[in-house]
Motif scaffolding. Structure first.
Motif, PDB file in Angstrom:
ATOM      1  N   PRO A   1      27.350  24.119 -15.423  1.00  0.00           N
ATOM      2  CA  PRO A   1      26.383  24.737 -16.329  1.00  0.00           C
ATOM      3  C   PRO A   1      25.021  24.848 -15.657  1.00  0.00           C
ATOM      4  O   PRO A   1      24.799  24.312 -14.569  1.00  0.00           O
ATOM      5  CB  PRO A   1      26.344  23.758 -17.515  1.00  0.00           C
ATOM      6  N   ALA A   2      24.091  25.519 -16.325  1.00  0.00           N
ATOM      7  CA  ALA A   2      22.761  25.731 -15.744  1.00  0.00           C
ATOM      8  C   ALA A   2      21.980  24.432 -15.617  1.00  0.00           C
ATOM      9  O   ALA A   2      21.059  24.344 -14.799  1.00  0.00           O
ATOM     10  CB  ALA A   2      21.981  26.736 -16.579  1.00  0.00           C
ATOM     11  N   SER A   3      22.330  23.432 -16.398  1.00  0.00           N
ATOM     12  CA  SER A   3      21.647  22.139 -16.340  1.00  0.00           C
ATOM     13  C   SER A   3      22.682  21.042 -16.498  1.00  0.00           C
ATOM     14  O   SER A   3      23.538  21.112 -17.390  1.00  0.00           O
ATOM     15  CB  SER A   3      20.600  22.056 -17.451  1.00  0.00           C
ATOM     16  N   TYR A   4      22.615  20.040 -15.642  1.00  0.00           N
ATOM     17  CA  TYR A   4      23.580  18.943 -15.731  1.00  0.00           C
ATOM     18  C   TYR A   4      23.057  17.707 -15.005  1.00  0.00           C
ATOM     19  O   TYR A   4      22.036  17.759 -14.307  1.00  0.00           O
ATOM     20  CB  TYR A   4      24.942  19.352 -15.164  1.00  0.00           C
ATOM     21  N   VAL A   5      23.783  16.598 -15.188  1.00  0.00           N
ATOM     22  CA  VAL A   5      23.471  15.340 -14.509  1.00  0.00           C
ATOM     23  C   VAL A   5      24.649  14.969 -13.622  1.00  0.00           C
ATOM     24  O   VAL A   5      25.808  15.043 -14.053  1.00  0.00           O
ATOM     25  CB  VAL A   5      23.191  14.208 -15.517  1.00  0.00           C
ATOM     26  N   ALA A   6      24.368  14.588 -12.395  1.00  0.00           N
ATOM     27  CA  ALA A   6      25.403  14.094 -11.481  1.00  0.00           C
ATOM     28  C   ALA A   6      25.208  12.596 -11.287  1.00  0.00           C
ATOM     29  O   ALA A   6      24.074  12.116 -11.133  1.00  0.00           O
ATOM     30  CB  ALA A   6      25.326  14.805 -10.138  1.00  0.00           C
ATOM     31  N   ALA A   7      26.309  11.855 -11.302  1.00  0.00           N
ATOM     32  CA  ALA A   7      26.291  10.425 -10.998  1.00  0.00           C
ATOM     33  C   ALA A   7      26.693  10.230  -9.542  1.00  0.00           C
ATOM     34  O   ALA A   7      27.568  10.925  -9.029  1.00  0.00           O
ATOM     35  CB  ALA A   7      27.256   9.669 -11.908  1.00  0.00           C
ATOM     36  N   GLN A   8      26.043   9.288  -8.867  1.00  0.00           N
ATOM     37  CA  GLN A   8      26.388   8.972  -7.484  1.00  0.00           C
ATOM     38  C   GLN A   8      26.097   7.504  -7.224  1.00  0.00           C
ATOM     39  O   GLN A   8      25.220   6.907  -7.843  1.00  0.00           O
ATOM     40  CB  GLN A   8      25.597   9.851  -6.506  1.00  0.00           C
ATOM     41  N   GLY A   9      26.846   6.919  -6.300  1.00  0.00           N
ATOM     42  CA  GLY A   9      26.639   5.520  -5.947  1.00  0.00           C
ATOM     43  C   GLY A   9      27.410   4.542  -6.812  1.00  0.00           C
ATOM     44  O   GLY A   9      27.268   3.331  -6.659  1.00  0.00           O
ATOM     45  N   THR A  10      28.229   5.045  -7.719  1.00  0.00           N
ATOM     46  CA  THR A  10      28.937   4.185  -8.680  1.00  0.00           C
ATOM     47  C   THR A  10      29.783   3.136  -7.982  1.00  0.00           C
ATOM     48  O   THR A  10      29.748   1.949  -8.342  1.00  0.00           O
ATOM     49  CB  THR A  10      29.820   5.048  -9.597  1.00  0.00           C
ATOM     50  N   VAL A  11      30.545   3.546  -6.963  1.00  0.00           N
ATOM     51  CA  VAL A  11      31.439   2.599  -6.297  1.00  0.00           C
ATOM     52  C   VAL A  11      30.679   1.581  -5.463  1.00  0.00           C
ATOM     53  O   VAL A  11      31.246   0.571  -5.041  1.00  0.00           O
ATOM     54  CB  VAL A  11      32.476   3.327  -5.405  1.00  0.00           C
TER      55      VAL A  11
ATOM     56  N   GLY B   1      30.586   5.779   9.279  1.00  0.00           N
ATOM     57  CA  GLY B   1      31.002   4.562   8.580  1.00  0.00           C
ATOM     58  C   GLY B   1      30.161   4.276   7.363  1.00  0.00           C
ATOM     59  O   GLY B   1      30.444   3.344   6.618  1.00  0.00           O
ATOM     60  N   ALA B   2      29.125   5.085   7.130  1.00  0.00           N
ATOM     61  CA  ALA B   2      28.224   4.863   6.007  1.00  0.00           C
ATOM     62  C   ALA B   2      28.599   5.736   4.823  1.00  0.00           C
ATOM     63  O   ALA B   2      29.289   6.749   4.953  1.00  0.00           O
ATOM     64  CB  ALA B   2      26.785   5.149   6.427  1.00  0.00           C
ATOM     65  N   GLU B   3      28.117   5.328   3.648  1.00  0.00           N
ATOM     66  CA  GLU B   3      28.176   6.153   2.445  1.00  0.00           C
ATOM     67  C   GLU B   3      26.808   6.100   1.793  1.00  0.00           C
ATOM     68  O   GLU B   3      26.266   5.030   1.562  1.00  0.00           O
ATOM     69  CB  GLU B   3      29.252   5.668   1.478  1.00  0.00           C
ATOM     70  N   ASP B   4      26.244   7.268   1.502  1.00  0.00           N
ATOM     71  CA  ASP B   4      24.896   7.344   0.956  1.00  0.00           C
ATOM     72  C   ASP B   4      24.951   7.172  -0.557  1.00  0.00           C
ATOM     73  O   ASP B   4      25.741   7.841  -1.229  1.00  0.00           O
ATOM     74  CB  ASP B   4      24.278   8.692   1.314  1.00  0.00           C
ATOM     75  N   PRO B   5      24.113   6.298  -1.131  1.00  0.00           N
ATOM     76  CA  PRO B   5      24.194   6.044  -2.574  1.00  0.00           C
ATOM     77  C   PRO B   5      23.721   7.197  -3.451  1.00  0.00           C
ATOM     78  O   PRO B   5      24.304   7.443  -4.509  1.00  0.00           O
ATOM     79  CB  PRO B   5      23.302   4.813  -2.772  1.00  0.00           C
ATOM     80  N   VAL B   6      22.636   7.881  -3.061  1.00  0.00           N
ATOM     81  CA  VAL B   6      22.119   9.007  -3.834  1.00  0.00           C
ATOM     82  C   VAL B   6      21.558  10.024  -2.841  1.00  0.00           C
ATOM     83  O   VAL B   6      20.725   9.665  -2.015  1.00  0.00           O
ATOM     84  CB  VAL B   6      21.008   8.591  -4.827  1.00  0.00           C
ATOM     85  N   THR B   7      21.990  11.285  -2.948  1.00  0.00           N
ATOM     86  CA  THR B   7      21.712  12.248  -1.887  1.00  0.00           C
ATOM     87  C   THR B   7      21.195  13.553  -2.462  1.00  0.00           C
ATOM     88  O   THR B   7      21.958  14.387  -2.962  1.00  0.00           O
ATOM     89  CB  THR B   7      22.996  12.520  -1.074  1.00  0.00           C
ATOM     90  N   GLY B   8      19.864  13.772  -2.370  1.00  0.00           N
ATOM     91  CA  GLY B   8      19.270  14.964  -2.946  1.00  0.00           C
ATOM     92  C   GLY B   8      19.685  16.248  -2.261  1.00  0.00           C
ATOM     93  O   GLY B   8      19.957  17.256  -2.915  1.00  0.00           O
ATOM     94  N   SER B   9      19.739  16.232  -0.926  1.00  0.00           N
ATOM     95  CA  SER B   9      20.109  17.451  -0.201  1.00  0.00           C
ATOM     96  C   SER B   9      21.530  17.884  -0.549  1.00  0.00           C
ATOM     97  O   SER B   9      21.805  19.074  -0.757  1.00  0.00           O
ATOM     98  CB  SER B   9      19.972  17.235   1.308  1.00  0.00           C
ATOM     99  N   LEU B  10      22.459  16.935  -0.607  1.00  0.00           N
ATOM    100  CA  LEU B  10      23.833  17.261  -0.959  1.00  0.00           C
ATOM    101  C   LEU B  10      23.900  17.804  -2.382  1.00  0.00           C
ATOM    102  O   LEU B  10      24.557  18.826  -2.641  1.00  0.00           O
ATOM    103  CB  LEU B  10      24.726  16.026  -0.828  1.00  0.00           C
ATOM    104  N   ASN B  11      23.225  17.151  -3.316  1.00  0.00           N
ATOM    105  CA  ASN B  11      23.277  17.605  -4.702  1.00  0.00           C
ATOM    106  C   ASN B  11      22.645  18.978  -4.872  1.00  0.00           C
ATOM    107  O   ASN B  11      23.094  19.777  -5.703  1.00  0.00           O
ATOM    108  CB  ASN B  11      22.618  16.573  -5.619  1.00  0.00           C
TER     109      ASN B  11
END
Length: 269
Positions: free
Chosen positions: A227-237, A203-213
């Motif tokens: 690409p070899a370098s990028y930024v991921a956004a998480q927790g927006t909703v 029932g939970a949603e993790d806002p920022v997840t290092g292991s998943l990323n």
């Protein structure tokens, strides 16, 4: 920015605490994770950490690794090698390094890295409220936590998800989709390439997840998507502003994030 990411509680001196003490406090904090810093058991490590959720111990987790390193340094820890750290945890030794003013950890190797079964994928798809046609690819990404990753066509699909947590059962599902090349986000350094969500059957949603990323980066690089370098956004909703900075160098995935101290004090355990 304080209170806009994913909090972790770090007990700087975990010496003398039992497993039950640690679990009791982690349950009380009611955060995604609570960590306990301890002296290392090997000369290769700068410090040792144990990582607890509200329900049990994890062998490794990403955002608690960044937060624990930040707390250890703030408490006066001195790295054996300037600009480098080695964290000891149940998963093993995790190297960290300074990168563009942030601490980055090296993503642990994946111990399960294969497509899910049709039953597993069907359950994940239904639990996310997707149709089979919405899923472009899927893979198990296990580096401690057991993530089943699903790739969709766009970041908008990720943001529009309305998960049916009960249908996921015991699955932990990560979802990733690309943002447009120019989405109008301010500043090149902060513009996300991908949107990520981490949804659990609990029932939970993790806002920022290092292991998943870390797992997603390995998969997306291996399949030629990222690409070899990028930024991921998480927790927006969830009203968070999570930004995960990912790079691959010499075949190793590095995952970085900003850490700030929001609350400090003394607890009686």
């Amino acid at each position: 920015m304080p209170f806009a990411g994913n909090p972790v509680a770090v007990v700087v001196d975990g010496d003398g605490l039992s497993d039950e003490d640690m679990q009791r406090f982690a349950t009380w904090t009611n955060l995604s994770e609570t960590t306990f810093l301890l002296p290392p058991t090997t000369d290769e490590a700068d410090y040792r950490v144990r990582i607890f959720t509200t329900e049990g111990e994890l062998p490794f987790a990403g955002h608690p690794t960044i937060g624990s390193a930040h707390a250890w340094l703030e408490a006066g820890g001195t790295p054996r090698t300037p600009g480098r750290l080695v964290q000891e945890c149940a998963q093993g030794l995790v190297p960290l390094r300074q990168s563009d003013g942030r601490w980055a950890f090296a993503g642990p190797g994946l111990t399960r890295y294969e497509p899910p079964s049709p039953e597993e994928l069907g359950r994940a798809t239904r639990g996310l409220g997707l149709t089979p046609d919405d899923v472009l690819d899927a893979s198990w990404l296990v580096n401690g936590p057991e993530w089943l990753a699903v790739r969709v066509a766009t970041a908008d699909v990720v943001l529009a998800l309305r998960p049916r947590h009960a249908e996921l059962g015991d699955l932990f599902v990560g979802v990733v989709g690309p943002h447009p090349a120019d989405d109008g986000a301010p500043g090149e350094d902060d513009r996300p390439t991908f949107e990520v969500r981490a949804v659990m059957g609990t029932g939970a949603e993790d806002p920022v997840t290092g292991s998943l990323n870390a797992g997603l980066a390995r998969w997306l690089r291996d399949t030629g998507i990222a690409p070899a370098s990028y930024v991921a956004a998480q927790g927006t909703v969830q009203g968070r502003a999570g930004r995960v900075h990912v790079s691959e160098e010499d075949g190793r995935i590095w995952v970085a994030g900003d850490a700030v101290t929001g609350v400090s004090g003394t607890v009686r355990l």
